[in-house]
Design a protein around this motif. Structure first.
Motif, PDB file in Angstrom:
ATOM      1  N   GLN A  87      38.632  36.969  47.063  1.00 24.81           N
ATOM      2  CA  GLN A  87      38.618  35.602  47.608  1.00 24.81           C
ATOM      3  C   GLN A  87      39.891  34.831  47.246  1.00 24.81           C
ATOM      4  O   GLN A  87      40.477  34.153  48.088  1.00 24.81           O
ATOM      5  N   SER A  88      40.324  34.944  45.982  1.00 31.50           N
ATOM      6  CA  SER A  88      41.398  34.059  45.510  1.00 31.50           C
ATOM      7  C   SER A  88      42.730  34.340  46.212  1.00 31.50           C
ATOM      8  O   SER A  88      43.550  33.430  46.369  1.00 31.50           O
ATOM      9  N   ALA A  89      42.939  35.573  46.648  1.00 32.71           N
ATOM     10  CA  ALA A  89      44.220  35.900  47.293  1.00 32.71           C
ATOM     11  C   ALA A  89      44.235  35.532  48.773  1.00 32.71           C
ATOM     12  O   ALA A  89      45.299  35.598  49.410  1.00 32.71           O
ATOM     13  N   GLN A  90      43.089  35.141  49.307  1.00 32.63           N
ATOM     14  CA  GLN A  90      43.051  34.814  50.747  1.00 32.63           C
ATOM     15  C   GLN A  90      44.015  33.680  51.080  1.00 32.63           C
ATOM     16  O   GLN A  90      44.579  33.623  52.179  1.00 32.63           O
ATOM     17  N   ALA A  91      44.220  32.772  50.119  1.00 31.88           N
ATOM     18  CA  ALA A  91      45.102  31.623  50.370  1.00 31.88           C
ATOM     19  C   ALA A  91      46.556  32.061  50.565  1.00 31.88           C
ATOM     20  O   ALA A  91      47.376  31.260  51.036  1.00 31.88           O
ATOM     21  N   PHE A  92      46.878  33.312  50.209  1.00 28.95           N
ATOM     22  CA  PHE A  92      48.260  33.795  50.317  1.00 28.95           C
ATOM     23  C   PHE A  92      48.476  34.663  51.566  1.00 28.95           C
ATOM     24  O   PHE A  92      49.587  35.127  51.816  1.00 28.95           O
ATOM     25  N   VAL A  93      47.407  34.872  52.315  1.00 30.04           N
ATOM     26  CA  VAL A  93      47.523  35.651  53.560  1.00 30.04           C
ATOM     27  C   VAL A  93      48.436  34.898  54.524  1.00 30.04           C
ATOM     28  O   VAL A  93      48.322  33.682  54.672  1.00 30.04           O
ATOM     29  N   GLY A  94      49.372  35.633  55.124  1.00 35.67           N
ATOM     30  CA  GLY A  94      50.281  35.029  56.092  1.00 35.67           C
ATOM     31  C   GLY A  94      51.525  34.427  55.469  1.00 35.67           C
ATOM     32  O   GLY A  94      52.390  33.918  56.188  1.00 35.67           O
ATOM     33  N   ARG A  95      51.637  34.477  54.134  1.00 34.27           N
ATOM     34  CA  ARG A  95      52.817  33.893  53.480  1.00 34.27           C
ATOM     35  C   ARG A  95      53.947  34.902  53.298  1.00 34.27           C
ATOM     36  O   ARG A  95      54.996  34.558  52.753  1.00 34.27           O
ATOM     37  N   GLY A  96      53.751  36.134  53.722  1.00 39.81           N
ATOM     38  CA  GLY A  96      54.855  37.090  53.786  1.00 39.81           C
ATOM     39  C   GLY A  96      55.376  37.585  52.448  1.00 39.81           C
ATOM     40  O   GLY A  96      56.583  37.513  52.177  1.00 39.81           O
ATOM     41  N   ALA A  97      54.489  38.132  51.614  1.00 40.37           N
ATOM     42  CA  ALA A  97      54.948  38.725  50.350  1.00 40.37           C
ATOM     43  C   ALA A  97      55.838  39.929  50.628  1.00 40.37           C
ATOM     44  O   ALA A  97      55.632  40.671  51.600  1.00 40.37           O
ATOM     45  N   ALA A  98      56.833  40.125  49.763  1.00 41.98           N
ATOM     46  CA  ALA A  98      57.717  41.284  49.890  1.00 41.98           C
ATOM     47  C   ALA A  98      57.090  42.520  49.254  1.00 41.98           C
ATOM     48  O   ALA A  98      57.331  43.651  49.703  1.00 41.98           O
ATOM     49  N   LEU A  99      56.296  42.307  48.212  1.00 37.41           N
ATOM     50  CA  LEU A  99      55.690  43.422  47.473  1.00 37.41           C
ATOM     51  C   LEU A  99      54.328  42.990  46.959  1.00 37.41           C
ATOM     52  O   LEU A  99      54.192  41.901  46.381  1.00 37.41           O
ATOM     53  N   VAL A 100      53.347  43.826  47.188  1.00 39.02           N
ATOM     54  CA  VAL A 100      52.033  43.668  46.567  1.00 39.02           C
ATOM     55  C   VAL A 100      51.816  44.883  45.685  1.00 39.02           C
ATOM     56  O   VAL A 100      51.913  46.030  46.161  1.00 39.02           O
ATOM     57  N   HIS A 101      51.571  44.630  44.404  1.00 40.85           N
ATOM     58  CA  HIS A 101      51.214  45.726  43.506  1.00 40.85           C
ATOM     59  C   HIS A 101      49.757  45.534  43.097  1.00 40.85           C
ATOM     60  O   HIS A 101      49.367  44.464  42.625  1.00 40.85           O
ATOM     61  N   ALA A 102      48.957  46.563  43.298  1.00 37.78           N
ATOM     62  CA  ALA A 102      47.529  46.468  43.005  1.00 37.78           C
ATOM     63  C   ALA A 102      47.138  47.581  42.043  1.00 37.78           C
ATOM     64  O   ALA A 102      47.185  48.763  42.399  1.00 37.78           O
ATOM     65  N   ASP A 103      46.793  47.192  40.836  1.00 42.97           N
ATOM     66  CA  ASP A 103      46.349  48.153  39.816  1.00 42.97           C
ATOM     67  C   ASP A 103      44.942  47.740  39.407  1.00 42.97           C
ATOM     68  O   ASP A 103      44.713  47.286  38.281  1.00 42.97           O
ATOM     69  N   ILE A 104      44.004  47.867  40.347  1.00 45.78           N
ATOM     70  CA  ILE A 104      42.655  47.359  40.086  1.00 45.78           C
ATOM     71  C   ILE A 104      41.593  48.443  40.264  1.00 45.78           C
ATOM     72  O   ILE A 104      40.418  48.129  40.432  1.00 45.78           O
ATOM     73  N   GLY A 105      42.017  49.701  40.177  1.00 43.43           N
ATOM     74  CA  GLY A 105      41.035  50.791  40.177  1.00 43.43           C
ATOM     75  C   GLY A 105      40.289  50.792  38.848  1.00 43.43           C
ATOM     76  O   GLY A 105      40.800  50.329  37.828  1.00 43.43           O
ATOM     77  N   THR A 106      39.069  51.322  38.886  1.00 43.40           N
ATOM     78  CA  THR A 106      38.237  51.313  37.675  1.00 43.40           C
ATOM     79  C   THR A 106      37.974  52.708  37.128  1.00 43.40           C
ATOM     80  O   THR A 106      37.480  52.852  36.016  1.00 43.40           O
ATOM     81  N   GLY A 107      38.233  53.731  37.959  1.00 41.93           N
ATOM     82  CA  GLY A 107      37.849  55.082  37.545  1.00 41.93           C
ATOM     83  C   GLY A 107      36.410  55.403  37.899  1.00 41.93           C
ATOM     84  O   GLY A 107      35.956  56.523  37.673  1.00 41.93           O
ATOM     85  N   TYR A 108      35.692  54.428  38.450  1.00 40.26           N
ATOM     86  CA  TYR A 108      34.326  54.662  38.927  1.00 40.26           C
ATOM     87  C   TYR A 108      34.371  54.702  40.460  1.00 40.26           C
ATOM     88  O   TYR A 108      34.702  53.700  41.103  1.00 40.26           O
ATOM     89  N   ASP A 109      34.008  55.848  41.025  1.00 43.90           N
ATOM     90  CA  ASP A 109      34.153  55.999  42.479  1.00 43.90           C
ATOM     91  C   ASP A 109      33.351  54.954  43.251  1.00 43.90           C
ATOM     92  O   ASP A 109      33.806  54.452  44.278  1.00 43.90           O
ATOM     93  N   ASP A 110      32.150  54.630  42.764  1.00 40.64           N
ATOM     94  CA  ASP A 110      31.311  53.695  43.527  1.00 40.64           C
ATOM     95  C   ASP A 110      31.924  52.291  43.520  1.00 40.64           C
ATOM     96  O   ASP A 110      31.970  51.611  44.547  1.00 40.64           O
ATOM     97  N   LYS A 111      32.462  51.868  42.371  1.00 39.19           N
ATOM     98  CA  LYS A 111      33.094  50.536  42.306  1.00 39.19           C
ATOM     99  C   LYS A 111      34.380  50.507  43.124  1.00 39.19           C
ATOM    100  O   LYS A 111      34.669  49.535  43.830  1.00 39.19           O
ATOM    101  N   ASP A 112      35.159  51.578  43.028  1.00 39.26           N
ATOM    102  CA  ASP A 112      36.428  51.611  43.770  1.00 39.26           C
ATOM    103  C   ASP A 112      36.168  51.649  45.283  1.00 39.26           C
ATOM    104  O   ASP A 112      36.951  51.095  46.062  1.00 39.26           O
ATOM    105  N   ALA A 113      35.068  52.259  45.672  1.00 42.80           N
ATOM    106  CA  ALA A 113      34.732  52.288  47.109  1.00 42.80           C
ATOM    107  C   ALA A 113      34.488  50.870  47.623  1.00 42.80           C
ATOM    108  O   ALA A 113      34.854  50.543  48.758  1.00 42.80           O
TER     109      ALA A 113
END
Ligand code: SAM
Length: 165
Positions: A87-113
């Motif tokens: 939800q919190s990143a929705q406010a940045f949609v359309g603002r044209g980021a050059a790079l998004v880095h996402a390190d939010i995996g958990t190692g649990y397949d069901d949560k990552d799905a």
């Protein structure tokens, strides 16, 4: 002798891949001009510290549920966004980021799905055309084309994608 792969092996391979990819993207001309760098998952702030060093001319905005970073790696208040990234990143949609880095995996397949249900579309919306997504979770989205990984990245789940456009 073949040894079974451990969680330590996987962690080291993930972190080496992360650094190699971010270093590649810091090469001149890799990122589109002008856009911000978005760090999805501030955590301890190790990656944030690397982003600050590699992208000194960009605004770097970090997202997490709460700030728990190591002191010197706590971003300025104006560059931290708290809450659930979905939800919190929705406010940045359309603002044209050059790079998004996402390190939010958990190692649990069901949560990552569950994360993979919203992260690809969100990342596509956050990026400028030609911008890059580097992600600890591999994904697929029509607006994101897989990009070539640095040669030293092997045997890691890290993915690199470029927004079409
Ligand atoms: N790269 C970070 C570092 O250098 O320390 C490590 C990130 S850690 C693996 C993942 C972080 O993402 C955690 O701090 C967690 O709270 C945050 N996170 C995961 N999913 C999230 C979500 N949906 N919304 C907000 N924060 C999230």
């Amino acid at each position: 002798m073949d040894r079974p792969r451990t969680r330590l092996d996987s962690f080291i391979s993930r972190i080496l891949a992360q650094r190699a990819i971010l270093n590649l993207l810091a090469e001149p001309g890799m990122l589109p001009p002008g856009g911000d760098v978005l760090e999805l998952g501030l955590g301890n702030g190790r990656t944030y510290s690397h982003l600050c060093a590699r992208f000194p001319d960009r605004r770097i905005i970090a997202f997490d549920r709460a700030v728990a970073a190591h002191g010197p790696s706590i971003p300025p208040e104006a560059d931290v966004v708290l809450g659930d990234i979905a939800q919190s990143a929705q406010a940045f949609v359309g603002r044209g980021a050059a790079l998004v880095h996402a390190d939010i995996g958990t190692g649990y397949d069901d949560k990552d799905a569950v994360t993979l249900q919203w992260l690809p579309g969100l990342a596509a919306g956050l990026l400028a055309p030609g911008g890059y997504l580097a992600s600890g979770l591999q994904m697929s989205h029509p607006a994101l084309e897989p990009a070539e990984l640095p040669p030293e990245v092997r045997d890691s789940h890290y993915g690199l994608y470029r927004k079409r456009g």
